[in-house]
Motif scaffolding. Structure first.
Motif, PDB file in Angstrom:
ATOM      1  N   VAL A  53       0.857  -1.207   0.000  1.00  0.00           N
ATOM      2  CA  VAL A  53       0.000   0.000   0.000  1.00  0.00           C
ATOM      3  C   VAL A  53       0.889   1.252   0.000  1.00  0.00           C
ATOM      4  O   VAL A  53       0.668   2.185  -0.784  1.00  0.00           O
ATOM      5  N   ALA A  54       1.921   1.257   0.848  1.00  0.00           N
ATOM      6  CA  ALA A  54       2.825   2.412   0.888  1.00  0.00           C
ATOM      7  C   ALA A  54       3.549   2.560  -0.453  1.00  0.00           C
ATOM      8  O   ALA A  54       3.749   3.680  -0.942  1.00  0.00           O
ATOM      9  N   VAL A  55       3.890   1.419  -1.074  1.00  0.00           N
ATOM     10  CA  VAL A  55       4.563   1.473  -2.385  1.00  0.00           C
ATOM     11  C   VAL A  55       3.621   2.099  -3.423  1.00  0.00           C
ATOM     12  O   VAL A  55       4.044   2.899  -4.264  1.00  0.00           O
ATOM     13  N   HIS A  56       2.345   1.769  -3.327  1.00  0.00           N
ATOM     14  CA  HIS A  56       1.370   2.351  -4.260  1.00  0.00           C
ATOM     15  C   HIS A  56       1.375   3.881  -4.177  1.00  0.00           C
ATOM     16  O   HIS A  56       1.306   4.567  -5.196  1.00  0.00           O
ATOM     17  N   TYR A  57       1.425   4.418  -2.941  1.00  0.00           N
ATOM     18  CA  TYR A  57       1.281   5.868  -2.768  1.00  0.00           C
ATOM     19  C   TYR A  57       2.581   6.645  -2.973  1.00  0.00           C
ATOM     20  O   TYR A  57       2.539   7.811  -3.355  1.00  0.00           O
ATOM     21  N   ALA A  58       3.718   6.023  -2.658  1.00  0.00           N
ATOM     22  CA  ALA A  58       4.962   6.807  -2.668  1.00  0.00           C
ATOM     23  C   ALA A  58       5.806   6.485  -3.888  1.00  0.00           C
ATOM     24  O   ALA A  58       5.799   5.366  -4.374  1.00  0.00           O
ATOM     25  N   ASN A  59       6.509   7.493  -4.388  1.00  0.00           N
ATOM     26  CA  ASN A  59       7.552   7.187  -5.371  1.00  0.00           C
ATOM     27  C   ASN A  59       8.884   7.625  -4.760  1.00  0.00           C
ATOM     28  O   ASN A  59       8.944   7.952  -3.582  1.00  0.00           O
ATOM     29  N   ASP A  60       9.929   7.590  -5.541  1.00  0.00           N
ATOM     30  CA  ASP A  60      11.256   7.829  -4.954  1.00  0.00           C
ATOM     31  C   ASP A  60      11.539   9.298  -4.662  1.00  0.00           C
ATOM     32  O   ASP A  60      12.462   9.616  -3.941  1.00  0.00           O
ATOM     33  N   ILE A 119      -1.505  10.080  11.595  1.00  0.00           N
ATOM     34  CA  ILE A 119      -0.702   8.859  11.488  1.00  0.00           C
ATOM     35  C   ILE A 119      -0.947   8.262  10.115  1.00  0.00           C
ATOM     36  O   ILE A 119      -2.093   8.243   9.638  1.00  0.00           O
ATOM     37  N   ASP A 120       0.109   7.820   9.462  1.00  0.00           N
ATOM     38  CA  ASP A 120      -0.051   7.287   8.107  1.00  0.00           C
ATOM     39  C   ASP A 120       1.018   6.220   7.849  1.00  0.00           C
ATOM     40  O   ASP A 120       2.150   6.319   8.305  1.00  0.00           O
ATOM     41  N   LEU A 121       0.615   5.217   7.074  1.00  0.00           N
ATOM     42  CA  LEU A 121       1.498   4.105   6.734  1.00  0.00           C
ATOM     43  C   LEU A 121       2.665   4.543   5.854  1.00  0.00           C
ATOM     44  O   LEU A 121       3.748   3.950   5.897  1.00  0.00           O
ATOM     45  N   THR A 122       2.444   5.575   5.039  1.00  0.00           N
ATOM     46  CA  THR A 122       3.421   5.969   4.012  1.00  0.00           C
ATOM     47  C   THR A 122       4.365   7.041   4.553  1.00  0.00           C
ATOM     48  O   THR A 122       3.964   8.199   4.742  1.00  0.00           O
ATOM     49  N   GLN A 123       5.621   6.646   4.805  1.00  0.00           N
ATOM     50  CA  GLN A 123       6.585   7.576   5.399  1.00  0.00           C
ATOM     51  C   GLN A 123       6.746   8.842   4.547  1.00  0.00           C
ATOM     52  O   GLN A 123       6.809   9.961   5.076  1.00  0.00           O
ATOM     53  N   LEU A 149       0.738  10.395  -7.821  1.00  0.00           N
ATOM     54  CA  LEU A 149       0.132   9.215  -8.458  1.00  0.00           C
ATOM     55  C   LEU A 149       0.755   8.930  -9.825  1.00  0.00           C
ATOM     56  O   LEU A 149       0.644   7.816 -10.326  1.00  0.00           O
ATOM     57  N   GLY A 150       1.387   9.955 -10.419  1.00  0.00           N
ATOM     58  CA  GLY A 150       2.123   9.717 -11.655  1.00  0.00           C
ATOM     59  C   GLY A 150       1.252   9.727 -12.894  1.00  0.00           C
ATOM     60  O   GLY A 150       0.132  10.247 -12.890  1.00  0.00           O
ATOM     61  N   SER A 151       1.767   9.084 -13.948  1.00  0.00           N
ATOM     62  CA  SER A 151       1.177   9.281 -15.278  1.00  0.00           C
ATOM     63  C   SER A 151      -0.180   8.603 -15.449  1.00  0.00           C
ATOM     64  O   SER A 151      -0.915   8.929 -16.381  1.00  0.00           O
ATOM     65  N   ASP A 152      -0.550   7.652 -14.582  1.00  0.00           N
ATOM     66  CA  ASP A 152      -1.888   7.063 -14.771  1.00  0.00           C
ATOM     67  C   ASP A 152      -2.984   7.835 -14.015  1.00  0.00           C
ATOM     68  O   ASP A 152      -4.140   7.415 -13.990  1.00  0.00           O
TER      69      ASP A 152
END
Ligand code: SAM
Length: 273
Positions: A5-12, A92-96, A244-247
């Motif tokens: 889930v965190a990978v879905h929301y965050a990019n580098d 509080i959130d899962l995505t650092q 969210l990027g290009s999509d």
């Protein structure tokens, strides 16, 4: 391994830098930003700031209230409540990456002394019992399969009599969701509750539900108006596309379709602990 889930929301990228750059390019002075300048990117849910205020109105907030925002994202809803009611909000959130950006963006709008953000899981809150005067969660449950745990944790950290406001995307009667959507690119991380189970989940967690509001039609109009506005005058300086990027455009089109075909619903539940 990173949570999917965190990978879905965050990019580098460092998200606050990306947002700052887009605002600068649009001619905004970063030393004089307002929460309204950020609302198109930091209120990451359907119906934006208006929906956050609707929740706040039910939460009986005062300037000494300590509020918990579960799944606080980039911190827009927390800042909206802090600015409107003068209260203190812990997010509080899962995505650092979202927590880091939320801290930085709060300083931009001079609310850093009233909102704080920390990384953590809604199903195992790192807080003592009976700590908060109110809590909210906006568009988060749809990523969480164990909503019973999430609501039990919310109940545990709230003082007796405190209001808990839940605003979420639910499974509609129109059939399977068209993906990608802003909370999931594919079904494995999408866990929509059905409306019929929400009251029992909240009641079993120890809450008394005192109001339910279905905003699906309003959500549909909100998305239609937004896509029309963007087609006419282009997107605002900074949008959810920043992370969210290009999509992102495809996600927006799917949201209009999912709402119009009642594959999803937006519903708020107001409860007392
Ligand atoms: C669609 S965003 C909504 C963010 C924010 N509530 C808002 O309305 O602007 C969903 C958020 O839920 C967070 N989230 C998902 N699962 C979570 C979990 N188990 N614990 C805490 N946060 C979670 C994500 O990291 C993301 O920031």
């Amino acid at each position: 391994m990173a949570d999917p889930v965190a990978v879905h929301y965050a990019n580098d990228e460092k998200l606050a830098d990306v947002i700052a750059e887009r605002l600068r390019l649009a001619g905004k002075n970063l030393d004089h930003l307002t929460t309204a300048d950020l609302a198109t990117v930091d209120e990451f849910h359907i119906r934006g700031r208006k929906a956050t205020i609707e929740l706040g109105e039910q939460m009986k907030l005062a300037d000494d209230s300590l509020v918990l925002d579960i799944g606080s994202g980039l911190g827009g809803p927390a800042r909206t409540l802090a600015e409107t009611y003068g209260c203190h909000v812990t997010g509080i959130d899962l995505t650092q990456a979202f927590c880091d950006a939320a801290e930085t963006m709060s300083k931009w709008v001079k609310l850093g002394d009233r909102v704080t953000f920390q990384q953590g899981d809604a199903t195992a809150l790192p807080f003592a019992d009976d700590r908060f005067d109110a809590a909210m969660t906006i568009h988060v449950g749809m990523n969480i399969p164990t909503k019973d745990k999430m609501y039990e944790e919310a109940r545990r950290v709230l003082k007796p009599g405190a209001v808990f406001a839940v605003y979420d995307v639910l499974q509609g009667e129109g059939g399977e969701v068209h993906f990608p959507v802003p909370w999931a690119r594919e079904p494995s991380i999408s866990h929509l509750a059905i409306p019929e189970e929400m009251v029992s989940l909240l009641t079993e967690a120890g809450f008394t539900v005192f109001d339910i509001r279905d905003s699906t039609s309003e959500s549909q109009s909100w998305f239609e108006a937004m896509t029309e506005r963007m087609a006419k005058s282009g997107p605002p300086p900074v949008t959810f596309q920043a992370f969210l990027g290009s999509d992102f455009p495809e996600m927006m089109r799917n949201m209009v379709r999912n709402l119009a075909e009642r594959r999803i619903k937006t519903v708020s539940y107001f409860c007392v602990a």
